[in-house]
Motif scaffolding. Structure first.
Motif, PDB file in Angstrom:
ATOM      1  N   GLN A 167      46.563 -37.045   0.579  1.00  0.00           N
ATOM      2  CA  GLN A 167      47.766 -36.206   0.614  1.00  0.00           C
ATOM      3  C   GLN A 167      48.827 -36.639  -0.384  1.00  0.00           C
ATOM      4  O   GLN A 167      49.992 -36.304  -0.242  1.00  0.00           O
ATOM      5  CB  GLN A 167      48.401 -36.203   2.030  1.00  0.00           C
ATOM      6  N   HIS A 168      48.460 -37.420  -1.358  1.00  0.00           N
ATOM      7  CA  HIS A 168      49.468 -37.910  -2.283  1.00  0.00           C
ATOM      8  C   HIS A 168      48.918 -37.921  -3.701  1.00  0.00           C
ATOM      9  O   HIS A 168      48.318 -38.900  -4.132  1.00  0.00           O
ATOM     10  CB  HIS A 168      49.904 -39.313  -1.843  1.00  0.00           C
ATOM     11  N   HIS A 169      49.121 -36.839  -4.400  1.00  0.00           N
ATOM     12  CA  HIS A 169      48.627 -36.752  -5.769  1.00  0.00           C
ATOM     13  C   HIS A 169      49.669 -37.225  -6.770  1.00  0.00           C
ATOM     14  O   HIS A 169      50.850 -36.980  -6.599  1.00  0.00           O
ATOM     15  CB  HIS A 169      48.210 -35.310  -6.087  1.00  0.00           C
ATOM     16  N   GLN A 170      49.222 -37.940  -7.773  1.00  0.00           N
ATOM     17  CA  GLN A 170      50.159 -38.439  -8.772  1.00  0.00           C
ATOM     18  C   GLN A 170      49.804 -37.961 -10.175  1.00  0.00           C
ATOM     19  O   GLN A 170      50.165 -38.594 -11.158  1.00  0.00           O
ATOM     20  CB  GLN A 170      50.157 -39.968  -8.756  1.00  0.00           C
ATOM     21  N   ASP A 171      49.061 -36.885 -10.235  1.00  0.00           N
ATOM     22  CA  ASP A 171      48.658 -36.386 -11.547  1.00  0.00           C
ATOM     23  C   ASP A 171      49.835 -35.694 -12.218  1.00  0.00           C
ATOM     24  O   ASP A 171      50.193 -34.587 -11.848  1.00  0.00           O
ATOM     25  CB  ASP A 171      47.528 -35.362 -11.414  1.00  0.00           C
ATOM     26  N   GLN A 172      50.443 -36.371 -13.148  1.00  0.00           N
ATOM     27  CA  GLN A 172      51.536 -35.755 -13.888  1.00  0.00           C
ATOM     28  C   GLN A 172      51.094 -35.686 -15.329  1.00  0.00           C
ATOM     29  O   GLN A 172      51.495 -36.476 -16.152  1.00  0.00           O
ATOM     30  CB  GLN A 172      52.806 -36.609 -13.772  1.00  0.00           C
ATOM     31  N   HIS A 173      50.210 -34.764 -15.590  1.00  0.00           N
ATOM     32  CA  HIS A 173      49.765 -34.633 -16.971  1.00  0.00           C
ATOM     33  C   HIS A 173      49.749 -33.174 -17.384  1.00  0.00           C
ATOM     34  O   HIS A 173      49.870 -32.274 -16.557  1.00  0.00           O
ATOM     35  CB  HIS A 173      48.388 -35.289 -17.167  1.00  0.00           C
ATOM     36  N   LEU A 174      49.567 -33.001 -18.659  1.00  0.00           N
ATOM     37  CA  LEU A 174      49.597 -31.659 -19.206  1.00  0.00           C
ATOM     38  C   LEU A 174      48.230 -30.997 -19.055  1.00  0.00           C
ATOM     39  O   LEU A 174      47.196 -31.659 -19.156  1.00  0.00           O
ATOM     40  CB  LEU A 174      49.965 -31.800 -20.680  1.00  0.00           C
ATOM     41  N   HIS A 175      48.234 -29.720 -18.794  1.00  0.00           N
ATOM     42  CA  HIS A 175      46.983 -28.964 -18.755  1.00  0.00           C
ATOM     43  C   HIS A 175      46.923 -28.030 -19.945  1.00  0.00           C
ATOM     44  O   HIS A 175      47.928 -27.438 -20.320  1.00  0.00           O
ATOM     45  CB  HIS A 175      46.847 -28.196 -17.439  1.00  0.00           C
ATOM     46  N   PHE A 176      45.763 -27.941 -20.521  1.00  0.00           N
ATOM     47  CA  PHE A 176      45.591 -27.137 -21.730  1.00  0.00           C
ATOM     48  C   PHE A 176      44.601 -26.018 -21.478  1.00  0.00           C
ATOM     49  O   PHE A 176      43.437 -26.260 -21.141  1.00  0.00           O
ATOM     50  CB  PHE A 176      45.080 -28.049 -22.866  1.00  0.00           C
ATOM     51  N   ASN A 177      45.063 -24.801 -21.617  1.00  0.00           N
ATOM     52  CA  ASN A 177      44.185 -23.634 -21.453  1.00  0.00           C
ATOM     53  C   ASN A 177      43.709 -23.167 -22.815  1.00  0.00           C
ATOM     54  O   ASN A 177      44.520 -22.823 -23.664  1.00  0.00           O
ATOM     55  CB  ASN A 177      44.942 -22.481 -20.791  1.00  0.00           C
ATOM     56  N   CYS A 178      42.406 -23.152 -23.033  1.00  0.00           N
ATOM     57  CA  CYS A 178      41.879 -22.672 -24.303  1.00  0.00           C
ATOM     58  C   CYS A 178      41.666 -21.163 -24.204  1.00  0.00           C
ATOM     59  O   CYS A 178      41.000 -20.683 -23.291  1.00  0.00           O
ATOM     60  CB  CYS A 178      40.579 -23.373 -24.654  1.00  0.00           C
ATOM     61  N   THR A 179      42.240 -20.449 -25.168  1.00  0.00           N
ATOM     62  CA  THR A 179      42.133 -18.992 -25.136  1.00  0.00           C
ATOM     63  C   THR A 179      40.763 -18.534 -25.610  1.00  0.00           C
ATOM     64  O   THR A 179      40.368 -17.398 -25.392  1.00  0.00           O
ATOM     65  CB  THR A 179      43.209 -18.332 -26.036  1.00  0.00           C
ATOM     66  N   ASN A 180      40.036 -19.435 -26.265  1.00  0.00           N
ATOM     67  CA  ASN A 180      38.718 -19.070 -26.783  1.00  0.00           C
ATOM     68  C   ASN A 180      37.610 -19.281 -25.750  1.00  0.00           C
ATOM     69  O   ASN A 180      36.941 -18.334 -25.356  1.00  0.00           O
ATOM     70  CB  ASN A 180      38.433 -19.860 -28.054  1.00  0.00           C
ATOM     71  N   CYS A 181      37.437 -20.517 -25.265  1.00  0.00           N
ATOM     72  CA  CYS A 181      36.364 -20.772 -24.296  1.00  0.00           C
ATOM     73  C   CYS A 181      36.831 -20.589 -22.859  1.00  0.00           C
ATOM     74  O   CYS A 181      36.033 -20.687 -21.931  1.00  0.00           O
ATOM     75  CB  CYS A 181      35.778 -22.162 -24.507  1.00  0.00           C
ATOM     76  N   LYS A 182      38.139 -20.339 -22.680  1.00  0.00           N
ATOM     77  CA  LYS A 182      38.723 -20.074 -21.358  1.00  0.00           C
ATOM     78  C   LYS A 182      38.670 -21.280 -20.421  1.00  0.00           C
ATOM     79  O   LYS A 182      38.797 -21.136 -19.209  1.00  0.00           O
ATOM     80  CB  LYS A 182      38.054 -18.881 -20.652  1.00  0.00           C
ATOM     81  N   GLN A 183      38.451 -22.475 -20.994  1.00  0.00           N
ATOM     82  CA  GLN A 183      38.404 -23.650 -20.132  1.00  0.00           C
ATOM     83  C   GLN A 183      39.777 -24.304 -20.050  1.00  0.00           C
ATOM     84  O   GLN A 183      40.618 -24.097 -20.923  1.00  0.00           O
ATOM     85  CB  GLN A 183      37.391 -24.677 -20.663  1.00  0.00           C
TER      86      GLN A 183
END
Ligand code: ZN
Ligand code: ZN
Ligand code: ZN
Length: 142
Positions: free
Chosen positions: A90-106
């Protein structure tokens, strides 16, 4: 791509106080073998339709609650990725950036990018912060 042994997978489960089951090992292995976030449907496909939807949903819930995976901000279907921070129950510490690729959609977790410190107005208590970038990923750039 990281290949993990059965022992390592069992170790991850036990570190998060989860009993090992065949489904959990199988699902966890898939998360370790993909560098991007996985939606339920993608996971189901990689599992070769070996388990029913409910079992997979339940496994994802358990993993998220235990701090093994986190939900990734996504416009469509919910996606999940492995936690690399020291997350626990119940305690997440993920403070990072997420990158959405418009080409492969990942969607990729970018851990080694500095996130600027934000000065919040008085009396605002922040519980989570999601920063998402959109563009072309390293795999599609070549
Ligand atoms: Zn986490
Ligand atoms: Zn891409
Ligand atoms: Zn992430």
């Amino acid at each position: 791509m990281t290949k993990v042994s059965q022992e390592q997978l069992v170790d991850v489960l036990s570190k998060h106080q989860l009993r090992k089951t065949e489904t959990r090992i199988h699902v966890l292995n898939i998360f370790f073998n993909n560098e991007y976030a996985l939606a339920h449907s993608a996971l189901e496909k990689q599992l070769g339709n070996a388990y029913d939807r409910v079992t997979i949903y339940r496994t994802l819930n358990t993993f998220e609650e235990a701090g093994i995976i986190h939900q990734v901000p996504s416009s469509g279907e919910a996606k999940f990725a492995l936690c690399h921070a020291h997350c626990d129950h119940q305690h997440h510490q993920d403070q990072h950036l997420h990158f959405n690729c418009t080409n492969c959609k990942q969607t990729f977790c970018l851990e080694n990018v500095n996130i600027p410190t934000i000065d919040y107005p008085k009396n605002y208590e922040v519980h989570s912060l999601h920063i998402t970038a959109t563009g072309v990923c390293k795999n599609c750039k070549i």
